[in-house]
Design a protein around this motif. Structure first.
Motif, PDB file in Angstrom:
ATOM      1  N   SER A 173       0.805  -1.215   0.028  1.00 58.79           N
ATOM      2  CA  SER A 173       0.032   0.112  -0.051  1.00 58.79           C
ATOM      3  C   SER A 173       0.872   1.150  -0.022  1.00 58.79           C
ATOM      4  O   SER A 173       0.554   2.345  -0.850  1.00 58.79           O
ATOM      5  CB  SER A 173      -0.880   0.039   1.193  1.00 58.79           C
ATOM      6  OG  SER A 173      -1.714   1.128   1.260  1.00 58.79           O
ATOM      7  N   LEU A 174       2.058   1.098   0.781  1.00 59.87           N
ATOM      8  CA  LEU A 174       2.884   2.540   0.884  1.00 59.87           C
ATOM      9  C   LEU A 174       3.517   2.631  -0.341  1.00 59.87           C
ATOM     10  O   LEU A 174       3.728   3.696  -0.922  1.00 59.87           O
ATOM     11  CB  LEU A 174       3.706   2.037   2.144  1.00 59.87           C
ATOM     12  CG  LEU A 174       4.950   3.009   2.160  1.00 59.87           C
ATOM     13  CD1 LEU A 174       4.472   4.561   2.233  1.00 59.87           C
ATOM     14  CD2 LEU A 174       5.986   2.805   3.035  1.00 59.87           C
ATOM     15  N   MET A 175       4.074   1.512  -1.062  1.00 64.49           N
ATOM     16  CA  MET A 175       4.778   1.775  -2.139  1.00 64.49           C
ATOM     17  C   MET A 175       3.734   2.265  -3.391  1.00 64.49           C
ATOM     18  O   MET A 175       4.312   2.895  -4.372  1.00 64.49           O
ATOM     19  CB  MET A 175       5.555   0.568  -2.488  1.00 64.49           C
ATOM     20  CG  MET A 175       6.735   0.063  -1.467  1.00 64.49           C
ATOM     21  SD  MET A 175       7.895   1.446  -1.377  1.00 64.49           S
ATOM     22  CE  MET A 175       8.480   1.809  -2.947  1.00 64.49           C
ATOM     23  N   THR A 176       2.744   1.689  -3.485  1.00 64.45           N
ATOM     24  CA  THR A 176       1.754   2.034  -4.417  1.00 64.45           C
ATOM     25  C   THR A 176       1.255   3.488  -4.378  1.00 64.45           C
ATOM     26  O   THR A 176       1.054   4.411  -5.443  1.00 64.45           O
ATOM     27  CB  THR A 176       0.355   1.259  -4.232  1.00 64.45           C
ATOM     28  OG1 THR A 176       0.850  -0.042  -4.335  1.00 64.45           O
ATOM     29  CG2 THR A 176      -0.887   1.671  -5.265  1.00 64.45           C
ATOM     30  N   THR A 177       1.193   3.915  -3.111  1.00 64.05           N
ATOM     31  CA  THR A 177       0.779   5.609  -2.919  1.00 64.05           C
ATOM     32  C   THR A 177       2.081   6.342  -3.267  1.00 64.05           C
ATOM     33  O   THR A 177       1.903   7.362  -3.825  1.00 64.05           O
ATOM     34  CB  THR A 177       0.676   5.656  -1.452  1.00 64.05           C
ATOM     35  OG1 THR A 177      -0.498   4.936  -1.017  1.00 64.05           O
ATOM     36  CG2 THR A 177       0.256   7.207  -1.319  1.00 64.05           C
ATOM     37  N   VAL A 178       3.246   5.750  -2.996  1.00 64.50           N
ATOM     38  CA  VAL A 178       4.403   6.620  -3.405  1.00 64.50           C
ATOM     39  C   VAL A 178       4.551   6.608  -4.803  1.00 64.50           C
ATOM     40  O   VAL A 178       4.853   7.811  -5.233  1.00 64.50           O
ATOM     41  CB  VAL A 178       5.874   6.084  -2.945  1.00 64.50           C
ATOM     42  CG1 VAL A 178       6.860   6.346  -3.406  1.00 64.50           C
ATOM     43  CG2 VAL A 178       5.722   6.080  -1.283  1.00 64.50           C
ATOM     44  N   LEU A 179       4.187   5.650  -5.594  1.00 63.45           N
ATOM     45  CA  LEU A 179       4.478   5.600  -7.021  1.00 63.45           C
ATOM     46  C   LEU A 179       3.007   6.508  -7.625  1.00 63.45           C
ATOM     47  O   LEU A 179       3.451   7.268  -8.497  1.00 63.45           O
ATOM     48  CB  LEU A 179       4.350   4.272  -7.665  1.00 63.45           C
ATOM     49  CG  LEU A 179       5.479   3.235  -7.268  1.00 63.45           C
ATOM     50  CD1 LEU A 179       5.063   1.846  -7.474  1.00 63.45           C
ATOM     51  CD2 LEU A 179       7.024   3.859  -7.732  1.00 63.45           C
ATOM     52  N   LYS A 180       2.155   6.283  -7.100  1.00 62.38           N
ATOM     53  CA  LYS A 180       1.094   7.033  -7.530  1.00 62.38           C
ATOM     54  C   LYS A 180       1.158   8.752  -7.432  1.00 62.38           C
ATOM     55  O   LYS A 180       0.655   9.249  -8.252  1.00 62.38           O
ATOM     56  CB  LYS A 180      -0.348   6.468  -6.739  1.00 62.38           C
ATOM     57  CG  LYS A 180      -1.599   7.403  -7.295  1.00 62.38           C
ATOM     58  CD  LYS A 180      -2.640   6.836  -6.523  1.00 62.38           C
ATOM     59  CE  LYS A 180      -4.016   7.404  -6.720  1.00 62.38           C
ATOM     60  NZ  LYS A 180      -5.281   7.383  -6.028  1.00 62.38           N
ATOM     61  N   PHE A 181       1.733   9.190  -6.332  1.00 61.67           N
ATOM     62  CA  PHE A 181       1.813  10.494  -6.068  1.00 61.67           C
ATOM     63  C   PHE A 181       3.186  11.051  -6.406  1.00 61.67           C
ATOM     64  O   PHE A 181       3.493  12.247  -6.216  1.00 61.67           O
ATOM     65  CB  PHE A 181       1.720  10.748  -4.601  1.00 61.67           C
ATOM     66  CG  PHE A 181       0.026  10.730  -4.548  1.00 61.67           C
ATOM     67  CD1 PHE A 181      -0.967  11.675  -4.657  1.00 61.67           C
ATOM     68  CD2 PHE A 181      -0.395   9.458  -3.812  1.00 61.67           C
ATOM     69  CE1 PHE A 181      -2.497  11.547  -4.400  1.00 61.67           C
ATOM     70  CE2 PHE A 181      -1.893   9.365  -3.325  1.00 61.67           C
ATOM     71  CZ  PHE A 181      -2.703  10.372  -3.816  1.00 61.67           C
ATOM     72  N   ARG A 182       4.213  10.305  -7.057  1.00 58.25           N
ATOM     73  CA  ARG A 182       5.436  10.526  -7.517  1.00 58.25           C
ATOM     74  C   ARG A 182       6.190  11.107  -6.490  1.00 58.25           C
ATOM     75  O   ARG A 182       6.882  12.080  -6.614  1.00 58.25           O
ATOM     76  CB  ARG A 182       5.315  11.600  -8.725  1.00 58.25           C
ATOM     77  CG  ARG A 182       4.575  11.048  -9.896  1.00 58.25           C
ATOM     78  CD  ARG A 182       4.576  11.857 -10.895  1.00 58.25           C
ATOM     79  NE  ARG A 182       3.753  11.457 -12.062  1.00 58.25           N
ATOM     80  CZ  ARG A 182       4.247  10.658 -13.234  1.00 58.25           C
ATOM     81  NH1 ARG A 182       5.826  10.040 -13.253  1.00 58.25           N
ATOM     82  NH2 ARG A 182       3.496  10.037 -14.115  1.00 58.25           N
TER      83      ARG A 182
END
Length: 213
Positions: A173-182
């Motif tokens: 979840s953390l890494m998905t959010t990091v990638l999503k919001f650059r």
């Protein structure tokens, strides 16, 4: 919607499994057990990933890791999201729990048979703690041994399954959010104040919840 494998979470599960094996002392089986009857997505966990991707990750070839992860996911799905108490999910959870407890009991038996003086993992610590006066006092004499190890097995089951289900999911979840919001995580982490990392994980889960319900 087909429950395709999340590679980020599955990379993270290797670290969690290392904790389960080395710190807790509960490795998985040496061979994959048969898959119980149930929803098709239990068997599709690796089906949509090219074979060479899986073979490139050494840990995913470990049947112990694969089995323990699958059992943990089934247990978590039943305990957390089975609000309708569907029979198939309950059946799968019972199967997963019994299989995992067999692994825990096997390690407890090995530790009890060894001449331990100092524990090297949690299972061995439980065995050595059995003789402590405060532990002896907790259990009636006629059922002491069986009841103690039954309680230990239940505690270990919860600890092992939670470790293999929750941290990898949170990491995904953390890494998905990091990638999503650059977000530049390498630049952000050194700037976080004490308590900042748990807050970052919390916000990632809030913005991209694993269980939307």
């Amino acid at each position: 919607g087909r429950g395709r494998i999340d590679l980020v979470s599955d990379f993270a599960v290797q670290a969690a499994y290392g904790t389960v094996v080395r710190l807790y002392g509960v490795p998985g089986p040496t061979e994959l057990p048969p898959t119980p009857p149930g929803p098709s997505y239990w068997r599709e966990h690796q089906a949509d990933v090219p074979r060479q991707w899986i073979e490139a990750v050494q840990g995913l070839r470990d049947p112990g890791l694969t089995a323990m992860q699958a059992w943990s996911v089934i247990l978590a799905a039943s305990l957390v999201s089975n609000f309708q108490n569907q029979a198939l999910l309950v059946q799968g959870a019972k199967y997963a729990a019994s299989r995992m407890q067999m692994q825990i009991s096997k390690q407890l038996d090995h530790a009890r048979a060894a001449n331990l003086t100092t524990p090297s993992n949690l299972v061995e610590a439980f065995v050595l703690n059995r003789a402590r006066p405060e532990i002896v006092a907790l259990y009636p004499q006629e059922t002491a041994e069986a009841q103690y190890y039954s309680d230990v097995s239940a505690l270990a089951l919860e600890l092992v399954s939670t470790t293999l289900a929750a941290p990898p999911t949170a990491f995904g979840s953390l890494m998905t959010t990091v990638l999503k919001f650059r977000i530049d995580l390498a630049a952000l982490l050194p700037e976080l104040k004490p308590g900042g990392l748990p807050r970052l994980i919390y916000e990632a889960e809030r913005l991209n919840p694993v269980l939307a319900l």
